[in-house]
Write a protein that holds these residues in place. Structure first.
Motif, PDB file in Angstrom:
ATOM      1  N   GLY A 215      -9.881 -72.167 -38.782  1.00 15.18           N
ATOM      2  CA  GLY A 215      -8.858 -72.307 -39.480  1.00 15.18           C
ATOM      3  C   GLY A 215      -7.777 -71.245 -39.556  1.00 15.18           C
ATOM      4  N   VAL A 216      -8.198 -70.976 -37.766  1.00 13.52           N
ATOM      5  CA  VAL A 216      -7.104 -69.482 -36.904  1.00 13.52           C
ATOM      6  C   VAL A 216      -6.071 -70.651 -36.301  1.00 13.52           C
ATOM      7  N   PRO A 217      -4.706 -70.493 -37.223  1.00 10.01           N
ATOM      8  CA  PRO A 217      -3.829 -71.164 -35.873  1.00 10.01           C
ATOM      9  C   PRO A 217      -3.138 -71.124 -34.967  1.00 10.01           C
ATOM     10  N   ARG A 218      -3.202 -71.654 -34.105  1.00  6.90           N
ATOM     11  CA  ARG A 218      -2.812 -71.478 -33.182  1.00  6.90           C
ATOM     12  C   ARG A 218      -1.973 -70.530 -32.325  1.00  6.90           C
ATOM     13  N   ARG A 219      -0.989 -70.071 -32.975  1.00  9.66           N
ATOM     14  CA  ARG A 219      -0.010 -69.606 -33.447  1.00  9.66           C
ATOM     15  C   ARG A 219      -0.060 -68.007 -32.948  1.00  9.66           C
ATOM     16  N   SER A 220      -1.283 -67.963 -34.129  1.00 14.58           N
ATOM     17  CA  SER A 220      -1.971 -66.636 -33.964  1.00 14.58           C
ATOM     18  C   SER A 220      -3.122 -66.392 -32.202  1.00 14.58           C
ATOM     19  N   TYR A 221      -3.013 -66.787 -31.783  1.00  7.39           N
ATOM     20  CA  TYR A 221      -4.325 -66.796 -30.692  1.00  7.39           C
ATOM     21  C   TYR A 221      -3.469 -65.468 -29.425  1.00  7.39           C
ATOM     22  N   THR A 222      -2.027 -65.868 -29.345  1.00  2.00           N
ATOM     23  CA  THR A 222      -1.731 -64.442 -28.773  1.00  2.00           C
ATOM     24  C   THR A 222      -1.739 -63.565 -29.329  1.00  2.00           C
ATOM     25  N   VAL A 223      -1.387 -63.055 -30.381  1.00  2.00           N
ATOM     26  CA  VAL A 223      -1.580 -61.272 -30.950  1.00  2.00           C
ATOM     27  C   VAL A 223      -3.443 -61.682 -30.988  1.00  2.00           C
ATOM     28  N   LEU A 224      -4.290 -62.748 -31.372  1.00  2.00           N
ATOM     29  CA  LEU A 224      -5.227 -62.102 -31.419  1.00  2.00           C
ATOM     30  C   LEU A 224      -6.001 -61.907 -30.031  1.00  2.00           C
ATOM     31  N   ALA A 225      -5.157 -62.030 -28.450  1.00  2.00           N
ATOM     32  CA  ALA A 225      -5.719 -62.071 -27.213  1.00  2.00           C
ATOM     33  C   ALA A 225      -5.490 -60.843 -26.733  1.00  2.00           C
TER      34      ALA A 225
ATOM     35  N   THR B 145     -13.842 -73.345 -31.694  1.00  2.00           N
ATOM     36  CA  THR B 145     -14.282 -72.493 -32.983  1.00  2.00           C
ATOM     37  C   THR B 145     -13.298 -71.842 -33.787  1.00  2.00           C
ATOM     38  N   MET B 146     -12.028 -71.229 -33.087  1.00  2.00           N
ATOM     39  CA  MET B 146     -10.836 -71.144 -34.365  1.00  2.00           C
ATOM     40  C   MET B 146     -10.389 -72.053 -35.068  1.00  2.00           C
ATOM     41  N   GLU B 147      -9.901 -73.595 -34.190  1.00  2.00           N
ATOM     42  CA  GLU B 147     -10.340 -74.340 -35.389  1.00  2.00           C
ATOM     43  C   GLU B 147     -10.898 -74.588 -36.461  1.00  2.00           C
ATOM     44  N   ARG B 148     -12.311 -74.602 -36.567  1.00  2.00           N
ATOM     45  CA  ARG B 148     -13.402 -74.811 -37.009  1.00  2.00           C
ATOM     46  C   ARG B 148     -13.222 -73.616 -38.525  1.00  2.00           C
TER      47      ARG B 148
ATOM     48  N   GLY C 228     -10.562 -62.654 -24.354  1.00  3.99           N
ATOM     49  CA  GLY C 228      -8.958 -62.884 -25.064  1.00  3.99           C
ATOM     50  C   GLY C 228      -7.842 -63.951 -23.629  1.00  3.99           C
ATOM     51  N   ARG C 229      -8.400 -64.072 -22.900  1.00  8.73           N
ATOM     52  CA  ARG C 229      -8.024 -64.633 -21.426  1.00  8.73           C
ATOM     53  C   ARG C 229      -8.345 -66.575 -22.179  1.00  8.73           C
ATOM     54  N   GLY C 230      -9.591 -66.389 -22.059  1.00  4.71           N
ATOM     55  CA  GLY C 230      -9.581 -67.596 -23.100  1.00  4.71           C
ATOM     56  C   GLY C 230      -9.149 -67.797 -23.797  1.00  4.71           C
ATOM     57  N   MET C 231      -8.568 -67.331 -24.918  1.00  2.00           N
ATOM     58  CA  MET C 231      -7.486 -67.609 -26.003  1.00  2.00           C
ATOM     59  C   MET C 231      -6.411 -67.940 -25.456  1.00  2.00           C
ATOM     60  N   LEU C 232      -5.592 -67.284 -24.476  1.00  2.00           N
ATOM     61  CA  LEU C 232      -4.272 -67.518 -23.755  1.00  2.00           C
ATOM     62  C   LEU C 232      -4.303 -68.888 -23.563  1.00  2.00           C
ATOM     63  N   VAL C 233      -5.232 -69.187 -22.415  1.00  2.00           N
ATOM     64  CA  VAL C 233      -5.223 -70.351 -21.584  1.00  2.00           C
ATOM     65  C   VAL C 233      -5.689 -71.698 -22.522  1.00  2.00           C
ATOM     66  N   GLY C 234      -6.884 -71.296 -23.756  1.00  2.00           N
ATOM     67  CA  GLY C 234      -6.824 -72.545 -24.156  1.00  2.00           C
ATOM     68  C   GLY C 234      -8.479 -73.334 -23.895  1.00  2.00           C
ATOM     69  N   ASP C 235      -9.140 -72.450 -23.966  1.00  2.00           N
ATOM     70  CA  ASP C 235     -10.346 -72.242 -23.496  1.00  2.00           C
ATOM     71  C   ASP C 235     -10.723 -73.576 -24.898  1.00  2.00           C
ATOM     72  N   LYS C 236     -11.471 -74.676 -23.939  1.00  2.00           N
ATOM     73  CA  LYS C 236     -12.138 -75.731 -25.469  1.00  2.00           C
ATOM     74  C   LYS C 236     -13.326 -74.850 -26.218  1.00  2.00           C
ATOM     75  N   ASN C 237     -13.837 -74.294 -25.743  1.00  2.00           N
ATOM     76  CA  ASN C 237     -14.634 -73.898 -27.115  1.00  2.00           C
ATOM     77  C   ASN C 237     -14.572 -72.337 -27.873  1.00  2.00           C
ATOM     78  N   ILE C 238     -13.731 -72.033 -27.432  1.00  2.00           N
ATOM     79  CA  ILE C 238     -12.438 -70.368 -28.140  1.00  2.00           C
ATOM     80  C   ILE C 238     -12.015 -71.431 -29.251  1.00  2.00           C
ATOM     81  N   VAL C 239     -10.967 -72.633 -29.304  1.00  2.00           N
ATOM     82  CA  VAL C 239     -10.020 -73.392 -29.514  1.00  2.00           C
ATOM     83  C   VAL C 239     -11.046 -74.249 -30.455  1.00  2.00           C
TER      84      VAL C 239
END
Length: 120
Positions: free
Chosen positions: A42-52, A37-40, A24-35
Motif C-alpha cells: 500500500g505504498v503510494p508511488r509518490r513515496s518511491y523517490t523519497v524512500l529511494a 511488493t510496494m503496491e501489495r 533504491g535504483r529499482g524503486m526509481l526505475v519502477g522495477d516490476k518486483n519492487i513495484v
C-alpha cells in the motif's frame, strides 16, 4: 582485534551500501518486483523517490562512517529503523510472505551498527 572489527565494518558497509543502491535504483526505475511488493503493502508511488533517497543516504552514511564513525553509526540506526518500518508495513497489510525480507535487512543493517559502536 580492533583491526579485524574495523575491516569487518568496512566490508559490511560496502556490501550493504551496494545492496541499498541497487534497491533504491529499482524503486526509481519502477522495477516490476519492487513495484508489486510496494503496491501489495500500500505504498503510494509518490513515496518511491523519497524512500529511494533514504536508501541512498543510508548507503552514503555507512560509507562515510568508514572515515567518521559517528556518521556510520547514525546511518546504521536510520537503516535499522527504515527496515523495521517496512516490516511493520508488511504486517499491517497482512503480507506475512513479504515481512521476512525487510526483517533480514534490518538485522543486516544492525551489524554495521554494532561494529561501528565497537570501533568508535
Amino acid at each position: 582485534m580492533e583491526k579485524t572489527v574495523f575491516v569487518s565494518y568496512v566490508v559490511l558497509a560496502v556490501l550493504v551500501s551496494l545492496l541499498l543502491v541497487f534497491s533504491g535504483r529499482g524503486m526509481l526505475v519502477g522495477d516490476k518486483n519492487i513495484v508489486e511488493t510496494m503496491e501489495r503493502v500500500g505504498v503510494p508511488r509518490r513515496s518511491y523517490t523519497v524512500l529511494a533517497l533514504l536508501k541512498f543516504a543510508g548507503a552514503l552514511g555507512l560509507l562515510a562512517g568508514i572515515f567518521y564513525r559517528p556518521l556510520g553509526i547514525a546511518a546504521a540506526v536510520g537503516l535499522v529503523l527504515y527496515f523495521l518500518g517496512a516490516v511493520v508495513a508488511h504486517l499491517r497489510a497482512d503480507d506475512l510472505k513479504g515481512a521476512p525480507s525487510p526483517f533480514v535487512l534490518a538485522v543486516v543493517s544492525a551489524i554495521p551498527l554494532v561494529l561501528g559502536l565497537a570501533t568508535a
